[in-house]
Design a protein around this motif. Structure first.
Motif, PDB file in Angstrom:
ATOM      1  N   VAL A 247       0.853  -1.184   0.000  1.00 48.77           N
ATOM      2  CA  VAL A 247       0.000   0.000   0.000  1.00 48.77           C
ATOM      3  C   VAL A 247       0.897   1.246   0.000  1.00 48.77           C
ATOM      4  O   VAL A 247       2.006   1.221   0.538  1.00 48.77           O
ATOM      5  CB  VAL A 247      -0.953  -0.012   1.228  1.00 48.77           C
ATOM      6  CG1 VAL A 247      -0.185   0.066   2.536  1.00 48.77           C
ATOM      7  CG2 VAL A 247      -1.982   1.077   1.132  1.00 48.77           C
ATOM      8  N   MET A 248       0.394   2.301  -0.653  1.00 50.16           N
ATOM      9  CA  MET A 248       1.145   3.547  -0.722  1.00 50.16           C
ATOM     10  C   MET A 248       0.244   4.708  -0.324  1.00 50.16           C
ATOM     11  O   MET A 248      -0.912   4.782  -0.742  1.00 50.16           O
ATOM     12  CB  MET A 248       1.678   3.783  -2.145  1.00 50.16           C
ATOM     13  CG  MET A 248       2.392   5.120  -2.311  1.00 50.16           C
ATOM     14  SD  MET A 248       3.271   5.323  -3.875  1.00 50.16           S
ATOM     15  CE  MET A 248       1.942   5.283  -5.057  1.00 50.16           C
ATOM     16  N   ILE A 249       0.786   5.609   0.460  1.00 47.00           N
ATOM     17  CA  ILE A 249       0.134   6.883   0.779  1.00 47.00           C
ATOM     18  C   ILE A 249       0.958   7.941   0.054  1.00 47.00           C
ATOM     19  O   ILE A 249       2.171   8.018   0.234  1.00 47.00           O
ATOM     20  CB  ILE A 249       0.111   7.153   2.288  1.00 47.00           C
ATOM     21  CG1 ILE A 249      -0.680   6.064   3.005  1.00 47.00           C
ATOM     22  CG2 ILE A 249      -0.468   8.532   2.580  1.00 47.00           C
ATOM     23  CD1 ILE A 249      -0.602   6.140   4.512  1.00 47.00           C
TER      24      ILE A 249
ATOM     25  N   SER B 142      -3.261   4.004  -2.327  1.00 49.68           N
ATOM     26  CA  SER B 142      -3.370   3.038  -3.419  1.00 49.68           C
ATOM     27  C   SER B 142      -2.709   1.721  -3.039  1.00 49.68           C
ATOM     28  O   SER B 142      -1.942   1.659  -2.073  1.00 49.68           O
ATOM     29  CB  SER B 142      -2.736   3.599  -4.688  1.00 49.68           C
ATOM     30  OG  SER B 142      -1.364   3.843  -4.481  1.00 49.68           O
ATOM     31  N   ILE B 143      -3.026   0.690  -3.803  1.00 48.49           N
ATOM     32  CA  ILE B 143      -2.412  -0.617  -3.605  1.00 48.49           C
ATOM     33  C   ILE B 143      -1.624  -0.991  -4.860  1.00 48.49           C
ATOM     34  O   ILE B 143      -1.865  -0.460  -5.939  1.00 48.49           O
ATOM     35  CB  ILE B 143      -3.461  -1.702  -3.276  1.00 48.49           C
ATOM     36  CG1 ILE B 143      -4.484  -1.833  -4.406  1.00 48.49           C
ATOM     37  CG2 ILE B 143      -4.139  -1.410  -1.947  1.00 48.49           C
ATOM     38  CD1 ILE B 143      -5.441  -2.999  -4.223  1.00 48.49           C
ATOM     39  N   PHE B 144      -0.688  -1.919  -4.702  1.00 46.48           N
ATOM     40  CA  PHE B 144       0.138  -2.360  -5.823  1.00 46.48           C
ATOM     41  C   PHE B 144       0.608  -3.786  -5.563  1.00 46.48           C
ATOM     42  O   PHE B 144       0.609  -4.264  -4.427  1.00 46.48           O
ATOM     43  CB  PHE B 144       1.344  -1.431  -6.022  1.00 46.48           C
ATOM     44  CG  PHE B 144       2.240  -1.324  -4.819  1.00 46.48           C
ATOM     45  CD1 PHE B 144       3.306  -2.191  -4.641  1.00 46.48           C
ATOM     46  CD2 PHE B 144       2.002  -0.360  -3.851  1.00 46.48           C
ATOM     47  CE1 PHE B 144       4.114  -2.099  -3.525  1.00 46.48           C
ATOM     48  CE2 PHE B 144       2.813  -0.251  -2.741  1.00 46.48           C
ATOM     49  CZ  PHE B 144       3.880  -1.134  -2.578  1.00 46.48           C
ATOM     50  N   ALA B 145       0.999  -4.475  -6.633  1.00 48.17           N
ATOM     51  CA  ALA B 145       1.586  -5.810  -6.546  1.00 48.17           C
ATOM     52  C   ALA B 145       2.605  -5.941  -7.660  1.00 48.17           C
ATOM     53  O   ALA B 145       2.430  -5.384  -8.751  1.00 48.17           O
ATOM     54  CB  ALA B 145       0.509  -6.878  -6.681  1.00 48.17           C
ATOM     55  N   GLY B 146       3.677  -6.661  -7.400  1.00 52.74           N
ATOM     56  CA  GLY B 146       4.704  -6.776  -8.416  1.00 52.74           C
ATOM     57  C   GLY B 146       5.647  -7.927  -8.183  1.00 52.74           C
ATOM     58  O   GLY B 146       5.522  -8.694  -7.228  1.00 52.74           O
ATOM     59  N   ALA B 147       6.599  -8.034  -9.090  1.00 51.11           N
ATOM     60  CA  ALA B 147       7.625  -9.065  -9.014  1.00 51.11           C
ATOM     61  C   ALA B 147       8.934  -8.497  -9.552  1.00 51.11           C
ATOM     62  O   ALA B 147       8.939  -7.686 -10.478  1.00 51.11           O
ATOM     63  CB  ALA B 147       7.215 -10.279  -9.832  1.00 51.11           C
ATOM     64  N   ARG B 148      10.022  -8.943  -8.935  1.00 51.51           N
ATOM     65  CA  ARG B 148      11.362  -8.616  -9.412  1.00 51.51           C
ATOM     66  C   ARG B 148      12.096  -9.926  -9.673  1.00 51.51           C
ATOM     67  O   ARG B 148      11.953 -10.879  -8.913  1.00 51.51           O
ATOM     68  CB  ARG B 148      12.157  -7.836  -8.369  1.00 51.51           C
ATOM     69  CG  ARG B 148      11.652  -6.470  -8.098  1.00 51.51           C
ATOM     70  CD  ARG B 148      12.644  -5.725  -7.199  1.00 51.51           C
ATOM     71  NE  ARG B 148      12.087  -4.477  -6.785  1.00 51.51           N
ATOM     72  CZ  ARG B 148      11.588  -4.238  -5.571  1.00 51.51           C
ATOM     73  NH1 ARG B 148      11.609  -5.168  -4.649  1.00 51.51           N
ATOM     74  NH2 ARG B 148      11.074  -3.069  -5.279  1.00 51.51           N
TER      75      ARG B 148
ATOM     76  N   GLY C   1      -0.708  -1.525 -10.388  1.00 55.16           N
ATOM     77  CA  GLY C   1      -1.292  -0.751  -9.300  1.00 55.16           C
ATOM     78  C   GLY C   1      -1.328   0.707  -9.675  1.00 55.16           C
ATOM     79  O   GLY C   1      -0.920   1.104 -10.773  1.00 55.16           O
ATOM     80  N   TYR C   2      -1.787   1.496  -8.765  1.00 55.79           N
ATOM     81  CA  TYR C   2      -1.920   2.909  -9.042  1.00 55.79           C
ATOM     82  C   TYR C   2      -0.704   3.639  -8.513  1.00 55.79           C
ATOM     83  O   TYR C   2      -0.453   3.710  -7.319  1.00 55.79           O
ATOM     84  CB  TYR C   2      -3.188   3.469  -8.412  1.00 55.79           C
ATOM     85  CG  TYR C   2      -3.383   4.916  -8.726  1.00 55.79           C
ATOM     86  CD1 TYR C   2      -3.822   5.303  -9.977  1.00 55.79           C
ATOM     87  CD2 TYR C   2      -3.094   5.886  -7.795  1.00 55.79           C
ATOM     88  CE1 TYR C   2      -3.977   6.640 -10.285  1.00 55.79           C
ATOM     89  CE2 TYR C   2      -3.253   7.226  -8.085  1.00 55.79           C
ATOM     90  CZ  TYR C   2      -3.689   7.593  -9.338  1.00 55.79           C
ATOM     91  OH  TYR C   2      -3.838   8.910  -9.643  1.00 55.79           O
ATOM     92  N   GLY C   3       0.082   4.145  -9.424  1.00 59.65           N
ATOM     93  CA  GLY C   3       1.199   5.029  -9.127  1.00 59.65           C
ATOM     94  C   GLY C   3       1.079   6.128 -10.153  1.00 59.65           C
ATOM     95  O   GLY C   3      -0.003   6.654 -10.396  1.00 59.65           O
ATOM     96  N   VAL C   4       2.159   6.415 -10.845  1.00 60.31           N
ATOM     97  CA  VAL C   4       2.086   7.382 -11.929  1.00 60.31           C
ATOM     98  C   VAL C   4       1.487   6.723 -13.174  1.00 60.31           C
ATOM     99  O   VAL C   4       1.083   7.390 -14.104  1.00 60.31           O
ATOM    100  CB  VAL C   4       3.472   7.995 -12.196  1.00 60.31           C
ATOM    101  CG1 VAL C   4       4.380   7.026 -12.906  1.00 60.31           C
ATOM    102  CG2 VAL C   4       3.359   9.301 -12.932  1.00 60.31           C
ATOM    103  N   SER C   5       1.419   5.388 -13.181  1.00 55.96           N
ATOM    104  CA  SER C   5       0.800   4.637 -14.265  1.00 55.96           C
ATOM    105  C   SER C   5       0.220   3.344 -13.701  1.00 55.96           C
ATOM    106  O   SER C   5       0.462   2.990 -12.550  1.00 55.96           O
ATOM    107  CB  SER C   5       1.819   4.338 -15.359  1.00 55.96           C
ATOM    108  OG  SER C   5       2.917   3.645 -14.810  1.00 55.96           O
TER     109      SER C   5
END
Length: 193
Positions: A126-128, A159-165, A179-183
């Motif tokens: 999650v991001m604030i 916003s929430i996000f999910a990812g992989a590296r 997720g919702y960031g700048v894109s």
């Protein structure tokens, strides 16, 4: 102990440790990661079928703080930028409109380490953030305007996000994030240290 016996024991110990595969997690408590990427998809100027826009550019940093169950919790920061420009000429009247979107956020994520897949870091969080959307208008009649308009006001958002590296070359890896960031979709490079 004779030299030949010492070398034999050393050879057995080296062979044993060579045969045992040491598995390190891609993300652990104390791990630091910096990332830079480009983004695809955005709600910025989504109603326009023409105009030009930049991809979303983003950069981030995070640090593994503590272990929690089969994973690690991290804290970090995120910045991003995206722009859109629209213009037209009608009967000698020229108009230019620009939108610039910047985001500055603090993120927390959970990195799931229970899969034991070497070099793979799966995470969600999650991001604030403070979302800053600015608008400017100008025309060849000397009119101009800059600031926030309508429902596009700047402010705080969650916003929430999910990812992989995946780390393909030691500490250098690639990432993909939804997720919702700048894109909506971000891809890029990550470096851990």
């Amino acid at each position: 102990m004779k030299k030949s016996a010492f070398f034999s024991i050393a050879l057995v110990v080296i062979s044993f440790f060579s045969a045992v595969r040491v598995h390190a997690q891609a993300f652990e408590a104390g791990t630091n990661v910096v990332s830079a990427g480009i983004g695809l998809g955005s709600s910025l100027a989504s109603g326009y079928t023409y105009g030009t826009q930049t991809p979303g550019f983003s950069a981030g940093y995070e640090r593994g703080i503590w272990e929690a169950g089969p994973g690690v919790i991290s804290l970090g920061a995120y910045v991003g930028f995206k722009g859109f420009k629209y213009g037209y000429v009608d009967a000698g009247y020229a108009v230019t409109e620009k939108w610039n979107y910047s985001i500055f956020g603090v993120r927390g994520a959970y990195h799931f380490t229970g899969l034991n897949v070497e070099n793979l870091d799966l995470y969600a969080g999650v991001m604030i953030a403070y979302d800053n959307l600015s608008f400017s208008y100008s025309d060849n009649a000397g009119n101009s305007y800059a600031g926030n308009i309508g429902s596009y006001n700047s402010g705080l958002g969650v916003s929430i996000f999910a990812g992989a590296r995946y780390y393909f070359a030691g500490n250098l890896g690639v990432f993909g994030e939804l997720g919702y960031g700048v894109s909506i979709l971000g891809v890029g490079l990550s470096y851990k240290f």
